[in-house]
Write an enzyme that holds these catalytic residues in place. Sequence first.
Site, PDB file in Angstrom:
ATOM      1  CE1 TYR A   1      -3.557   2.757   0.991  1.00 15.42           C
ATOM      2  CE2 TYR A   1      -1.720   3.630   2.259  1.00 15.42           C
ATOM      3  CZ  TYR A   1      -2.965   3.795   1.686  1.00 15.42           C
ATOM      4  OH  TYR A   1      -3.612   4.990   1.808  1.00 15.42           O
TER       5      TYR A   1
ATOM      6  CD  GLU B   1      -6.047   5.086  -0.661  1.00 16.49           C
ATOM      7  OE1 GLU B   1      -5.924   5.002   0.567  1.00 16.49           O
ATOM      8  OE2 GLU B   1      -7.156   5.149  -1.241  1.00 16.49           O
TER       9      GLU B   1
END
Length: 397
Positions: free
Chosen positions: A118, A206
Amino acid sequence: MNLHEYQGKEILSSFGVGIQKGILAHTPKEAVEAAKKLTEETGTGWHVIKAQVHAGGRGKGGGVKLAKNLKEVEQIADEILGMHLVTPQTSKEGKEVHQILITEDVYYPGDNEPDEYYMSVLLNRATGRNMIMYSPEGGVDIESVAEKTPERIFTEEIDPATGILPFQARKIAFNFGLEGKAFKEMTKFVTALYNAYDGSDSSLFEINPVLKTSDDKIVAVDAKVTLDDSALFRHKDYQSMRDTREEDPTEVEARDAGLSYVNLDGNVGCMVNGAGLAMATMDLIKFAGGEPANFLDVGGTADAKRVEQAFKLILKDEKVEAILINIFGGIVRCDRVAEGIIEAYKNMGDQITVPIIVRLQGTNAEKAVELIKEAGIDVKTAVQFKEAADKVQEVLA
């Protein structure tokens, strides 16, 4: 301004960030043609079909599926296009899917196991610096990682005077436990990602997941990108990426009218001049036992036309039980605002069905109150903040 995944990936790719290649499609037939083209360009045998909506968690709602042949590509595309996709980030009604992204399969077999990470880039408001947030736990809800294993989330702050430095990119790759080719590829990826964020004037990048493929390439499998509206004047090419179908219709209408409006969930509509006063007004409403239904800044020109537009926007919300107009007469005189309110009220006639409280303070405030009283319209007036709060409380009781 939120972007679709395919648009975010276009920006990433333009800055040299490795991405999962894909082609946009609007019909099942286009999806099949896109799949064929991807096979020719990349050699991929399987394809991933992804709904393009402004919401995360698409896979959980059935908006991301794997197709192992062209027949499945057509079948899945037909299922996803037109569906109302419900995810943890949408309303109960969901979002209608108008387009899909056909992507290559990047989870192919090889010498090493693929691994997911991530990574996001955003502003740390506490320090006033950009920050890279990252975790070895990719492909899952980062919120659950933060709650259950916060030690698995790392941050790296970037000095705006220098931008991202080589040692910071290496540190991130090291914390992922990478080595060899994958380590080098990750340092390049991190540097390019930060430069894309900075160069596009974004407020959020993101990537979940960032994938290390079986042959140690590093690619962005997904991309959630939010651009800073205030910087769009520097990026004329990005302005065309706005998809108003994905935005609140009232907010779109307000923006077209030159009003700053954000829809909220409360029962008291706000009409204010100045962002700071608007925030204070929302606090005032909560103090009075209500909940703000919107943020609405009419700016320095509160004439009849602008006030009427604001009334119509507020009244589109069926939850609104009262409207509080809170104006400070600095740039604009209070008596002129009062004239605008009176004219707008009379123009709208029976359309106004909820109580209105007007608090005017500043230049010619007393004259403004007299004008409203003499006009014979059903509007309660106030001069002090506390007085306005009491009257909001009174009409909500």
